[in-house]
Design an enzyme around this catalytic site. Structure first.
Site, mmCIF file in Angstrom:
data_model
loop_
_atom_site.group_PDB
_atom_site.id
_atom_site.type_symbol
_atom_site.label_atom_id
_atom_site.label_comp_id
_atom_site.label_asym_id
_atom_site.label_seq_id
_atom_site.Cartn_x
_atom_site.Cartn_y
_atom_site.Cartn_z
ATOM 1 N N CYS A 94 0.871 -1.083 -0.036
ATOM 2 C CA CYS A 94 -0.156 0.188 0.089
ATOM 3 C C CYS A 94 0.979 1.062 0.056
ATOM 4 O O CYS A 94 1.680 1.638 1.154
ATOM 5 C CB CYS A 94 -0.696 0.043 1.259
ATOM 6 N N CYS B 237 -4.935 6.086 -4.313
ATOM 7 C CA CYS B 237 -4.409 4.952 -4.224
ATOM 8 C C CYS B 237 -2.876 5.084 -4.511
ATOM 9 O O CYS B 237 -2.616 5.331 -5.996
ATOM 10 C CB CYS B 237 -4.975 3.628 -4.894
HETATM 11 N N1 LIG Z 1 -6.309 -2.418 -1.908
HETATM 12 C C1 LIG Z 1 -5.050 -2.535 -2.358
HETATM 13 C C2 LIG Z 1 -4.056 -2.260 -1.289
HETATM 14 C C3 LIG Z 1 -4.156 -0.759 -0.636
HETATM 15 C C4 LIG Z 1 -3.424 0.100 -1.679
HETATM 16 C C5 LIG Z 1 -3.319 1.445 -1.417
HETATM 17 N N2 LIG Z 1 -4.580 2.242 -0.901
HETATM 18 C C6 LIG Z 1 -2.180 2.267 -1.945
HETATM 19 O O1 LIG Z 1 -1.950 3.222 -1.602
HETATM 20 O O2 LIG Z 1 -1.494 1.503 -2.649
HETATM 21 C C7 LIG Z 1 -4.830 -3.909 -2.812
HETATM 22 O O3 LIG Z 1 -5.732 -5.093 -2.462
HETATM 23 O O4 LIG Z 1 -3.985 -4.388 -3.369
#
Ligand SMILES: N[C@@H](CCC[C@H](N)C(=O)O)C(=O)O
Length: 324
Positions: free
Chosen positions: A107, A263
């Site tokens: 993340c 993200c």
């Molecule tokens: N939901 C993603 C993990 C989280 C990613 C995050 N928000 C970021 O900032 O990179 C997954 O399941 O891969």
């Protein structure tokens, strides 16, 4: 009135911090002794926006050598002689879970929030010019301080399906509520899986309904995060120092979460995909606008032909409290 057992009873008395990085929000817990291995239902309960604290994910900070029962961490520690973690000099592991309780490898926004939290808790010091190593399930990452917050050494990006990607710069079709027809997409790994879809205009981006999960065909083996991007017009402009900067706007539907305001790994994947589609890797700095703000992504070519990615942006702590 029904009494709801939330699954958080066993965590009573635990100190928690709420943090966010460009609106991607997290419940943070410090676990220096490795005593609070969270179960999936507890992570989901903490993230519940009505019955819990509310967040896109939970991050537990635990020294790598204190982690028990995580096969990935055991393998990473066994494989690399460079990874050392002791009580005197802990290597901090970012134990990340999505709001549905599932684990993810990485993340990007979370690493910025993680570094900010470790510093605020007095668990690490990070001075100008130094790098803080952070262990994630995707491997070792590094953090340095920058004027806007933190810059994360994200490692290299890669195609999820190199053969397909090389053939036609697209390896999937994505349909989402608000799109009239399926759009071609490119799947990229940033340690975790991403499927990036280019849209033609801003109105289409804004009108997408991401309350419903987009449908990806074929779905990558471990599921995927889906990023919708609109390249800026013009795509590349010069910044105040005369350096070329590419710009894209992005919305994201995250695996295990739903739509989020940002993200970090997704922004890196989006910038990498747009460079592939533009068939031009000469622009190395990209600004990615997300509903929660802006992050920047920088690519640096390595001798072996791969490209290292650095993600930079802010991180904020919102509150600290104790679970009752
Ligand atoms: N939901 C993603 C993990 C989280 C990613 C995050 N928000 C970021 O900032 O990179 C997954 O399941 O891969």
């Amino acid at each position: 009135m029904a009494h709801h057992l939330t699954g958080l009873e066993s965590l009573a008395g635990t100190a928690v911090t709420k943090a966010h990085a460009t609106g991607n929000d997290f419940v943070m817990l410090a676990d220096p002794l490795g005593e609070q291995d969270l179960e999936a239902h507890q992570a989901a309960a903490l993230c519940d926006r009505h019955l819990g604290i509310g967040a896109d994910g939970v991050i537990r900070a635990v020294p790598a050598h204190r982690v028990t029962g995580d096969a990935v961490v055991s393998r990473l520690l066994a494989e690399s002689t460079q990874l050392s973690s002791t009580d005197d000099e802990p290597l901090w592991f970012m134990d990340y879970r999505n709001s549905d309780g599932s684990v993810s490898e990485m993340c990007g926004n979370g690493v910025r929030a993680f570094a900010h939290f470790l510093i605020a808790e007095g668990l690490v010091q990070l001075t100008e010019g130094h790098r803080l190593p952070v262990l994630t399930r995707a491997g070792l990452r590094s953090v340095r301080k920058v004027p806007e917050g933190y810059a994360i050494g994200m490692g290299v990006w890669s195609f999820l399906d190199p053969e397909q990607a090389a053939a036609n710069a697209s390896d999937a079709l994505v349909i989402a509520a608000g799109l009239e027809e399926p759009r071609p997409a490119l799947s990229i790994s940033m340690g975790n899986p991403h499927t990036v879809v280019a849209l033609g205009d801003e109105v289409t981006l804004q009108e997408l309904n991401l309350h419903e999960a987009p449908k990806v065909d074929p779905v990558p083996p471990a599921g995927t995060n889906v990023e919708f991007v609109v390249p800026a017009e013009p795509l590349v402009t010069d910044d105040e120092d005369g350096q070329p900067v590419g710009r894209v706007r992005m919305r994201v539907h995250e695996r295990g979460v739903g739509e989020t305001m940002s993200c970090g790994t997704g922004a890196c994947a989006a910038a990498a995909a747009v460079r592939v589609w533009a068939a031009d890797d000469s622009v190395n700095l990209w600004k990615v606008d997300v509903p929660g703000g802006q992050v920047s992504v920088r690519f640096t070519a390595r001798e072996d032909g791969a490209e290292d990615v650095e993600l930079a942006g802010p991180a904020e702590l919102v509150l600290t409290g104790t679970l009752t």
